[in-house]
Design a protein around this motif. Structure first.
Motif, PDB file in Angstrom:
ATOM      1  N   HIS A  52      60.954 -48.291  -9.178  1.00  0.00           N
ATOM      2  CA  HIS A  52      61.177 -49.627  -8.980  1.00  0.00           C
ATOM      3  C   HIS A  52      62.364 -50.326  -8.077  1.00  0.00           C
ATOM      4  CE1 HIS A  52      60.207 -50.458 -13.622  1.00  0.00           C
ATOM      5  NE2 HIS A  52      59.074 -50.037 -12.704  1.00  0.00           N
ATOM      6  N   CYS A  53      61.859 -49.538  -6.857  1.00  0.00           N
ATOM      7  CA  CYS A  53      62.629 -49.836  -5.533  1.00  0.00           C
ATOM      8  C   CYS A  53      61.502 -49.615  -4.437  1.00  0.00           C
ATOM      9  CB  CYS A  53      63.898 -49.490  -5.556  1.00  0.00           C
ATOM     10  SG  CYS A  53      63.965 -47.526  -5.388  1.00  0.00           S
ATOM     11  N   LYS A  54      61.844 -50.327  -3.066  1.00  0.00           N
ATOM     12  CA  LYS A  54      61.296 -49.675  -1.861  1.00  0.00           C
ATOM     13  C   LYS A  54      61.984 -48.825  -1.205  1.00  0.00           C
ATOM     14  CE  LYS A  54      59.083 -51.778   2.009  1.00  0.00           C
ATOM     15  NZ  LYS A  54      58.724 -52.958   2.814  1.00  0.00           N
ATOM     16  N   PHE A  55      61.290 -47.756  -0.895  1.00  0.00           N
ATOM     17  CA  PHE A  55      61.823 -46.470   0.089  1.00  0.00           C
ATOM     18  C   PHE A  55      60.716 -45.822   1.064  1.00  0.00           C
ATOM     19  CE2 PHE A  55      62.863 -41.943   0.325  1.00  0.00           C
ATOM     20  CZ  PHE A  55      64.200 -42.192   0.842  1.00  0.00           C
ATOM     21  N   ALA A  56      61.137 -45.612   2.123  1.00  0.00           N
ATOM     22  CA  ALA A  56      60.320 -45.207   3.157  1.00  0.00           C
ATOM     23  C   ALA A  56      60.843 -43.921   3.630  1.00  0.00           C
ATOM     24  CB  ALA A  56      60.011 -46.060   4.346  1.00  0.00           C
ATOM     25  N   ALA A  57      59.920 -42.879   4.008  1.00  0.00           N
ATOM     26  CA  ALA A  57      60.143 -41.522   4.361  1.00  0.00           C
ATOM     27  C   ALA A  57      59.141 -41.133   5.370  1.00  0.00           C
ATOM     28  CB  ALA A  57      60.399 -40.720   3.460  1.00  0.00           C
ATOM     29  N   ALA A  58      59.443 -40.074   6.291  1.00  0.00           N
ATOM     30  CA  ALA A  58      58.565 -39.451   6.819  1.00  0.00           C
ATOM     31  C   ALA A  58      58.766 -37.972   6.952  1.00  0.00           C
ATOM     32  CB  ALA A  58      58.647 -40.001   8.597  1.00  0.00           C
ATOM     33  N   VAL A  59      57.598 -37.242   6.451  1.00  0.00           N
ATOM     34  CA  VAL A  59      58.016 -35.698   6.268  1.00  0.00           C
ATOM     35  C   VAL A  59      57.136 -34.817   7.194  1.00  0.00           C
ATOM     36  CG1 VAL A  59      57.321 -33.965   4.638  1.00  0.00           C
ATOM     37  CG2 VAL A  59      57.964 -36.518   3.646  1.00  0.00           C
ATOM     38  N   GLN A  60      57.790 -34.240   7.904  1.00  0.00           N
ATOM     39  CA  GLN A  60      57.401 -33.325   9.171  1.00  0.00           C
ATOM     40  C   GLN A  60      56.896 -32.090   8.409  1.00  0.00           C
ATOM     41  OE1 GLN A  60      57.487 -33.936  12.751  1.00  0.00           O
ATOM     42  NE2 GLN A  60      56.134 -32.320  12.831  1.00  0.00           N
ATOM     43  N   HIS A  61      55.654 -31.553   8.629  1.00  0.00           N
ATOM     44  CA  HIS A  61      55.089 -30.382   7.993  1.00  0.00           C
ATOM     45  C   HIS A  61      55.199 -29.274   8.881  1.00  0.00           C
ATOM     46  CE1 HIS A  61      53.941 -32.439   4.428  1.00  0.00           C
ATOM     47  NE2 HIS A  61      53.429 -33.452   5.209  1.00  0.00           N
ATOM     48  N   GLY A  62      56.195 -28.240   8.831  1.00  0.00           N
ATOM     49  CA  GLY A  62      56.151 -27.132   9.545  1.00  0.00           C
ATOM     50  C   GLY A  62      56.044 -27.312  10.970  1.00  0.00           C
ATOM     51  N   THR A  63      55.097 -26.370  11.550  1.00  0.00           N
ATOM     52  CA  THR A  63      54.953 -26.409  13.008  1.00  0.00           C
ATOM     53  C   THR A  63      53.820 -26.940  13.501  1.00  0.00           C
ATOM     54  OG1 THR A  63      53.847 -24.025  12.812  1.00  0.00           O
ATOM     55  CG2 THR A  63      56.539 -24.017  13.313  1.00  0.00           C
ATOM     56  N   ASP A  64      52.724 -27.293  12.517  1.00  0.00           N
ATOM     57  CA  ASP A  64      51.547 -27.948  13.057  1.00  0.00           C
ATOM     58  C   ASP A  64      51.872 -29.346  13.345  1.00  0.00           C
ATOM     59  OD1 ASP A  64      51.997 -29.419  10.742  1.00  0.00           O
ATOM     60  OD2 ASP A  64      50.271 -28.849   9.577  1.00  0.00           O
ATOM     61  N   GLY A  65      52.972 -29.847  13.254  1.00  0.00           N
ATOM     62  CA  GLY A  65      53.118 -31.451  14.032  1.00  0.00           C
ATOM     63  C   GLY A  65      52.646 -32.392  13.068  1.00  0.00           C
ATOM     64  N   SER A  66      51.841 -32.013  11.947  1.00  0.00           N
ATOM     65  CA  SER A  66      51.396 -33.223  11.009  1.00  0.00           C
ATOM     66  C   SER A  66      52.667 -33.964  10.365  1.00  0.00           C
ATOM     67  CB  SER A  66      50.566 -32.725  10.031  1.00  0.00           C
ATOM     68  OG  SER A  66      50.972 -31.984   9.131  1.00  0.00           O
ATOM     69  N   VAL A  67      52.638 -35.432  10.031  1.00  0.00           N
ATOM     70  CA  VAL A  67      53.640 -36.004   9.529  1.00  0.00           C
ATOM     71  C   VAL A  67      52.858 -37.071   8.272  1.00  0.00           C
ATOM     72  CG1 VAL A  67      55.213 -37.849   9.733  1.00  0.00           C
ATOM     73  CG2 VAL A  67      54.786 -36.133  11.526  1.00  0.00           C
ATOM     74  N   THR A  68      53.625 -36.795   7.104  1.00  0.00           N
ATOM     75  CA  THR A  68      52.994 -37.834   5.961  1.00  0.00           C
ATOM     76  C   THR A  68      54.164 -38.912   6.060  1.00  0.00           C
ATOM     77  OG1 THR A  68      52.292 -35.895   4.706  1.00  0.00           O
ATOM     78  CG2 THR A  68      52.953 -37.881   3.754  1.00  0.00           C
ATOM     79  N   LYS A  69      53.695 -40.070   6.010  1.00  0.00           N
ATOM     80  CA  LYS A  69      54.342 -41.182   6.101  1.00  0.00           C
ATOM     81  C   LYS A  69      54.474 -41.610   4.459  1.00  0.00           C
ATOM     82  CE  LYS A  69      53.257 -42.996  10.590  1.00  0.00           C
ATOM     83  NZ  LYS A  69      52.626 -44.179  11.415  1.00  0.00           N
ATOM     84  N   PHE A  70      55.391 -41.674   3.874  1.00  0.00           N
ATOM     85  CA  PHE A  70      55.809 -41.926   2.099  1.00  0.00           C
ATOM     86  C   PHE A  70      56.233 -43.241   2.334  1.00  0.00           C
ATOM     87  CE2 PHE A  70      58.451 -42.350  -1.197  1.00  0.00           C
ATOM     88  CZ  PHE A  70      57.749 -41.678  -2.306  1.00  0.00           C
ATOM     89  N   LEU A  71      55.866 -43.964   1.114  1.00  0.00           N
ATOM     90  CA  LEU A  71      56.294 -45.318   0.967  1.00  0.00           C
ATOM     91  C   LEU A  71      56.133 -45.324  -0.640  1.00  0.00           C
ATOM     92  CD1 LEU A  71      57.260 -47.970   2.030  1.00  0.00           C
ATOM     93  CD2 LEU A  71      54.941 -49.001   1.750  1.00  0.00           C
ATOM     94  N   ALA A  72      57.362 -45.787  -1.391  1.00  0.00           N
ATOM     95  CA  ALA A  72      57.394 -46.173  -2.571  1.00  0.00           C
ATOM     96  C   ALA A  72      57.777 -47.635  -2.712  1.00  0.00           C
ATOM     97  CB  ALA A  72      58.504 -45.403  -3.300  1.00  0.00           C
ATOM     98  N   LEU A  73      57.085 -48.382  -3.745  1.00  0.00           N
ATOM     99  CA  LEU A  73      57.198 -49.902  -3.764  1.00  0.00           C
ATOM    100  C   LEU A  73      57.863 -50.343  -5.277  1.00  0.00           C
ATOM    101  CD1 LEU A  73      53.961 -50.859  -2.063  1.00  0.00           C
ATOM    102  CD2 LEU A  73      56.151 -51.569  -1.183  1.00  0.00           C
ATOM    103  N   ASP A  74      58.272 -51.562  -5.318  1.00  0.00           N
ATOM    104  CA  ASP A  74      58.827 -52.031  -6.658  1.00  0.00           C
ATOM    105  C   ASP A  74      57.798 -52.459  -7.691  1.00  0.00           C
ATOM    106  OD1 ASP A  74      60.709 -53.000  -8.323  1.00  0.00           O
ATOM    107  OD2 ASP A  74      61.893 -53.829  -6.548  1.00  0.00           O
TER     108      ASP A  74
END
Length: 420
Positions: A228-250
């Motif tokens: 029950h809150c908004k929260f954003a994050a960006a997860v860098q995965h190892g050396t392959d350069g891929s990123v997961t954009k994370f978002l939680a919502l209320d």
């Protein structure tokens, strides 16, 4: 493709759809898909309330029944996962996924589908360590214990998702992956929710299985809700350069940040929900060890499958091509809510959903969802009434207040009396 992501819906479909339609009119645009991260509350009638994990005095009808009865049709294709406030009896009917109503698709306890060429995966429920390794032993009618444990994430479903190798664009979970706060502004989060600080420090805020899936699957986007809150994050995965954009919502309430609209690259439309070949091949391979009692799944039994992975994929592809990869059509299995008349007590507790039966027949798998929670043997279940026997009724919506799990509220208030 424009995708709207919604946090905890708590049954307020009308509000969410009207909010999106207002955005479309304001910005002269069109949203192609709505994703809901749990607490959808697909309550069809009064009897479903017995499977909804909220205190009895707060069990009131919201708006889903109008869509289930076809009085209303979702104006936007909608895909949802389960949370910890669900009509669990109905979601169990659709364990493998399926249409909860016309244009509203449940992803299953775990599942993957395609919407156009966008690949979407998800895991329903919340993580509780003491139930994680157990099988799916809960059956309606649920008691005070099983009405809660039925939505606890199980290792079996997580292991199926861990087999995925092809890239995912989007993943949905109700609770957050544990450790996700390391990749965003946790200081601002703790200012907003001070009682999170201790859990963050102890690495108990969130789901361990979700963290494993995040590390393995590396989707482009990951969306969650539950806290029950908004929260954003960006997860860098190892050396392959891929990123997961994370978002939680209320949760869906006035003044809350419960909706986000994003643009994602895709092929031109029109778009529709399609079965995913790799996922159904995994489902077919794992179904022989589907744990239907408290005993956990024996994954060693499944290590020497009769078909190797490629053979299984080809077998599934041939079957799906016969259907053009389209899910089976929505079908009602119980009467919809009628505000002027109570439903009959003769409705079976475990109706067999025609969508589930058809999918299992397509994959050459037995129907197991009505097996005994003790022995795993089949239970004799009364035949379900034909969907055509169920009339639809005109009614007006009955508004109700949103409510969290009472234990969670009391625990939170002890630390923070101002908590929602």
């Amino acid at each position: 493709m424009k995708i709207a992501i919604e946090g905890c819906m708590h049954g307020d479909l009308d509000i969410v759809y009207k909010t999106i339609q207002h955005h479309e009119q304001l910005h002269n645009t069109k949203v192609d898909l709505l994703l809901c991260c749990g607490d959808f509350q697909a309550v069809r009638n009064e009897k479903d309330m017995d499977s909804l994990s909220v205190p009895r005095k707060y069990r009131e009808m919201k708006s889903f029944w109008k869509y289930y009865s076809s009085q209303e049709v979702a104006p936007i294709p909608t895909i949802f996962i389960g949370g910890n406030h669900e009509a669990s009896n109905y979601l169990w009917e659709l364990y493998y996924g399926g249409w909860a109503s016309t244009n509203i698709y449940f992803l299953g306890y775990a599942g993957v589908v395609k919407f156009g060429n966008v690949r979407i995966g998800g895991l329903s429920g919340i993580y509780k360590d003491h139930d994680y390794r157990l099988g799916h032993y809960e059956r309606p009618p649920y008691n005070e214990s099983t009405v809660k444990s039925v939505y606890h994430v199980r290792e079996y479903d997580v292991q199926k998702l861990m087999q995925l190798e092809e890239p995912l664009d989007i993943f949905l979970s109700h609770d957050w992956p544990v450790g996700i706060t390391d990749y965003g502004d946790s200081k601002a989060l703790c200012q907003q929710k001070p009682y999170f600080r201790e859990e963050i420090e102890k690495r108990t805020l969130g789901s361990k299985p979700a963290a494993l899936l995040l590390e393995k699957l590396k989707p482009r986007y990951w969306f969650s809700a539950h806290l029950h809150c908004k929260f954003a994050a960006a997860v860098q995965h190892g050396t392959d350069g891929s990123v997961t954009k994370f978002l939680a919502l209320d949760k869906c309430l006035p003044g809350k940040k419960f909706l986000q609209i994003i643009d994602i690259e895709s092929e031109p439309g029109p778009f529709e929900v399609l079965y995913d070949e790799e996922w159904l091949a995994i489902t077919r391979k794992f179904n022989p060890i589907f744990p239907l009692t408290k005993r956990y799944a024996n994954f060693r039994e499944n290590s020497s499958a009769s078909m190797n992975k490629q053979e299984n994929r080809e077998w599934v592809r041939t079957k799906l091509e016969e259907r053009n990869f389209k899910p089976f059509e929505f079908a009602r299995t119980v009467p919809a809510y009628n505000p002027s008349q109570r439903i009959s007590d003769s409705i079976p507790e475990l109706p067999r959903n025609p969508q589930t039966l058809s999918l299992l027949e397509l994959l050459g798998l037995p129907y197991l969802l009505d097996a005994s929670p003790v022995t795993g043997e089949r239970i004799e279940v009364p035949a379900s009434p034909a969907p055509s026997d169920f009339p639809t009724f005109d009614s007006e919506e009955i508004p109700i207040d949103d409510i969290d799990d009472i234990e969670e509220i009391e625990e939170a208030k002890a630390e923070d009396p101002t908590r929602d």
